[in-house]
Design a protein around this motif. Structure first.
Motif, mmCIF file in Angstrom:
data_model
loop_
_atom_site.group_PDB
_atom_site.id
_atom_site.type_symbol
_atom_site.label_atom_id
_atom_site.label_comp_id
_atom_site.label_asym_id
_atom_site.label_seq_id
_atom_site.Cartn_x
_atom_site.Cartn_y
_atom_site.Cartn_z
ATOM 1 N N LEU A 93 0.828 -1.205 0.000
ATOM 2 C CA LEU A 93 0.000 0.000 0.000
ATOM 3 C C LEU A 93 0.865 1.260 0.000
ATOM 4 O O LEU A 93 0.576 2.226 -0.720
ATOM 5 N N GLY A 94 1.933 1.237 0.768
ATOM 6 C CA GLY A 94 2.829 2.387 0.819
ATOM 7 C C GLY A 94 3.484 2.661 -0.525
ATOM 8 O O GLY A 94 3.554 3.810 -0.972
ATOM 9 N N ARG A 95 3.963 1.574 -1.175
ATOM 10 C CA ARG A 95 4.603 1.748 -2.485
ATOM 11 C C ARG A 95 3.602 2.258 -3.513
ATOM 12 O O ARG A 95 3.914 3.140 -4.328
ATOM 13 N N ALA A 96 2.396 1.696 -3.497
ATOM 14 C CA ALA A 96 1.375 2.104 -4.461
ATOM 15 C C ALA A 96 0.963 3.558 -4.237
ATOM 16 O O ALA A 96 0.736 4.308 -5.196
ATOM 17 N N THR A 97 0.887 3.965 -2.986
ATOM 18 C CA THR A 97 0.507 5.347 -2.672
ATOM 19 C C THR A 97 1.594 6.312 -3.128
ATOM 20 O O THR A 97 1.297 7.362 -3.724
ATOM 21 N N ARG A 98 2.849 5.975 -2.883
ATOM 22 C CA ARG A 98 3.958 6.845 -3.318
ATOM 23 C C ARG A 98 3.990 6.948 -4.839
ATOM 24 O O ARG A 98 4.210 8.034 -5.392
ATOM 25 N N SER A 99 3.766 5.824 -5.512
ATOM 26 C CA SER A 99 3.745 5.837 -6.976
ATOM 27 C C SER A 99 2.618 6.723 -7.503
ATOM 28 O O SER A 99 2.799 7.486 -8.467
ATOM 29 N N ALA A 100 1.443 6.631 -6.867
ATOM 30 C CA ALA A 100 0.302 7.444 -7.293
ATOM 31 C C ALA A 100 0.597 8.931 -7.099
ATOM 32 O O ALA A 100 0.200 9.768 -7.918
ATOM 33 N N LYS A 101 1.298 9.274 -6.030
ATOM 34 C CA LYS A 101 1.644 10.683 -5.780
ATOM 35 C C LYS A 101 2.577 11.216 -6.874
ATOM 36 O O LYS A 101 2.434 12.367 -7.315
ATOM 37 N N ILE A 102 3.531 10.392 -7.296
ATOM 38 C CA ILE A 102 4.450 10.807 -8.365
ATOM 39 C C ILE A 102 3.673 11.016 -9.662
ATOM 40 O O ILE A 102 3.855 12.013 -10.373
ATOM 41 N N ASP A 103 2.800 10.062 -9.984
ATOM 42 C CA ASP A 103 1.980 10.192 -11.189
ATOM 43 C C ASP A 103 1.085 11.425 -11.117
ATOM 44 O O ASP A 103 0.876 12.127 -12.114
ATOM 45 N N LEU A 104 0.546 11.691 -9.929
ATOM 46 C CA LEU A 104 -0.339 12.848 -9.767
ATOM 47 C C LEU A 104 0.405 14.142 -10.075
ATOM 48 O O LEU A 104 -0.155 15.044 -10.714
ATOM 49 N N ALA A 105 1.653 14.251 -9.614
ATOM 50 C CA ALA A 105 2.427 15.465 -9.879
ATOM 51 C C ALA A 105 2.586 15.692 -11.378
ATOM 52 O O ALA A 105 2.481 16.827 -11.860
ATOM 53 N N CYS A 106 2.804 14.611 -12.132
ATOM 54 C CA CYS A 106 2.927 14.726 -13.593
ATOM 55 C C CYS A 106 1.607 15.155 -14.215
ATOM 56 O O CYS A 106 1.567 16.022 -15.099
ATOM 57 N N HIS A 107 0.510 14.552 -13.765
ATOM 58 C CA HIS A 107 -0.808 14.878 -14.322
ATOM 59 C C HIS A 107 -1.211 16.307 -13.967
ATOM 60 O O HIS A 107 -1.812 17.018 -14.785
ATOM 61 N N ALA A 108 -0.899 16.727 -12.753
ATOM 62 C CA ALA A 108 -1.226 18.093 -12.351
ATOM 63 C C ALA A 108 -0.474 19.095 -13.221
ATOM 64 O O ALA A 108 -1.033 20.106 -13.657
ATOM 65 N N ALA A 109 0.819 18.811 -13.487
ATOM 66 C CA ALA A 109 1.597 19.697 -14.352
ATOM 67 C C ALA A 109 1.008 19.738 -15.754
ATOM 68 O O ALA A 109 0.938 20.795 -16.394
ATOM 69 N N LEU A 110 0.565 18.588 -16.233
ATOM 70 C CA LEU A 110 -0.038 18.502 -17.566
ATOM 71 C C LEU A 110 -1.293 19.365 -17.653
ATOM 72 O O LEU A 110 -1.482 20.124 -18.604
ATOM 73 N N TYR A 111 -2.159 19.260 -16.657
ATOM 74 C CA TYR A 111 -3.425 19.981 -16.710
ATOM 75 C C TYR A 111 -3.290 21.456 -16.322
ATOM 76 O O TYR A 111 -4.074 22.285 -16.786
ATOM 77 N N ARG A 112 -2.299 21.784 -15.513
ATOM 78 C CA ARG A 112 -2.110 23.188 -15.146
ATOM 79 C C ARG A 112 -1.421 23.966 -16.267
ATOM 80 O O ARG A 112 -1.805 25.074 -16.598
ATOM 81 N N GLN A 113 -0.326 23.402 -16.801
ATOM 82 C CA GLN A 113 0.448 24.050 -17.862
ATOM 83 C C GLN A 113 0.757 25.511 -17.536
ATOM 84 O O GLN A 113 0.613 26.411 -18.368
ATOM 85 N N GLY A 114 1.150 25.753 -16.305
ATOM 86 C CA GLY A 114 1.508 27.108 -15.914
ATOM 87 C C GLY A 114 0.331 27.943 -15.438
ATOM 88 O O GLY A 114 0.520 29.048 -14.921
ATOM 89 N N HIS A 115 -0.893 27.439 -15.602
ATOM 90 C CA HIS A 115 -2.070 28.157 -15.113
ATOM 91 C C HIS A 115 -2.218 27.929 -13.610
ATOM 92 O O HIS A 115 -1.985 26.832 -13.118
ATOM 93 N N HIS A 116 -2.655 28.935 -12.899
ATOM 94 C CA HIS A 116 -3.002 28.739 -11.499
ATOM 95 C C HIS A 116 -4.400 28.117 -11.429
ATOM 96 O O HIS A 116 -5.268 28.428 -12.256
#
Length: 221
Positions: A93-116
């Motif tokens: 569970l810990g490994r899966a949660t850490r992996s999801a957090k890393i993926d989330l950071a990438c997805h957030a950057a993708l959807y934000r694209q510099g926008h607040h």
């Protein structure tokens, strides 16, 4: 009742939310399919639309069950019932949660694209997805909205299980569901067309051009 596609589902929800016109709500869709539904709601309400990145926690040896979800601002929601049923160890569970957090950071950057992110402090927020099964993803999204000090949260989904809706209703100000069901195993079963939505399509609906570097990062993740 079945929905023809996500757009039709969004128009049905929009009709139930028509009373919000003139109240300046903000519509947030969960990527990716939720953004399609949310676009229709936002158009009907003449409201701004944004994405709220949240990712499910999954484990490679058990790819189907959802063991929780992660959201921005370090939000983590686990699904104890699934964790017990599939005997997931704390290490897994810990490994899966850490992996999801890393993926989330990438997805957030993708959807934000510099926008607040849209400022939602004190505002009425309509949170939209294309359907709910376990509720873990939506629960994480609601916690993010509370952390961002949303004034009022309205959860709007085309289809969801009644028991999960009742549980979620305690965490939001209102729930709107076109098709509440006693049992729901698959959201897609209630759509005629439930084709996957890719990031490019979701970004187009948000009126943002898909930046190639961000797309490449998301694919690698």
């Amino acid at each position: 009742m079945r929905f023809r596609d996500r757009r039709e589902a969004g128009r049905i929800l929009a009709a139930r939310l028509r009373y919000l016109r003139g109240h300046e709500p903000i519509v947030l869709g969960l990527p990716r399919g939720g953004v399609v539904v949310a676009r229709e709601v936002a158009n009907s309400l003449h409201a701004p639309l944004d994405a709220l990145p949240v990712l499910q926690i999954r484990i490679p040896r058990r790819p189907e069950p959802v063991f929780g979800a992660v959201g921005e601002r370090e939000v983590v929601v686990h699904n104890p019932k699934a964790i017990r049923a599939f005997r997931v160890t704390p290490g897994e569970l810990g490994r899966a949660t850490r992996s999801a957090k890393i993926d989330l950071a990438c997805h957030a950057a993708l959807y934000r694209q510099g926008h607040h992110p849209l400022r939602i402090t004190g505002r009425t927020v309509v949170l939209v997805d294309d359907g709910i099964t376990t509720g873990a993803t939506v629960r994480a999204a609601i916690r993010v909205l509370r952390a961002r000090q949303a004034g009022r949260i309205i959860l709007a989904v085309p289809v969801a299980p009644l028991a999960v809706l009742r549980s979620l209703s305690a965490t939001v100000d209102q729930t709107v569901c076109a098709l509440p069901l006693a049992r729901l195993d698959s959201v897609g079963a209630w759509y005629t067309d439930f084709e996957p939505v890719d990031d490019t399509e979701a970004l187009r609906l948000l009126a943002r051009e898909p930046a190639e570097t961000f797309l490449a990062q998301a694919k690698r993740a």
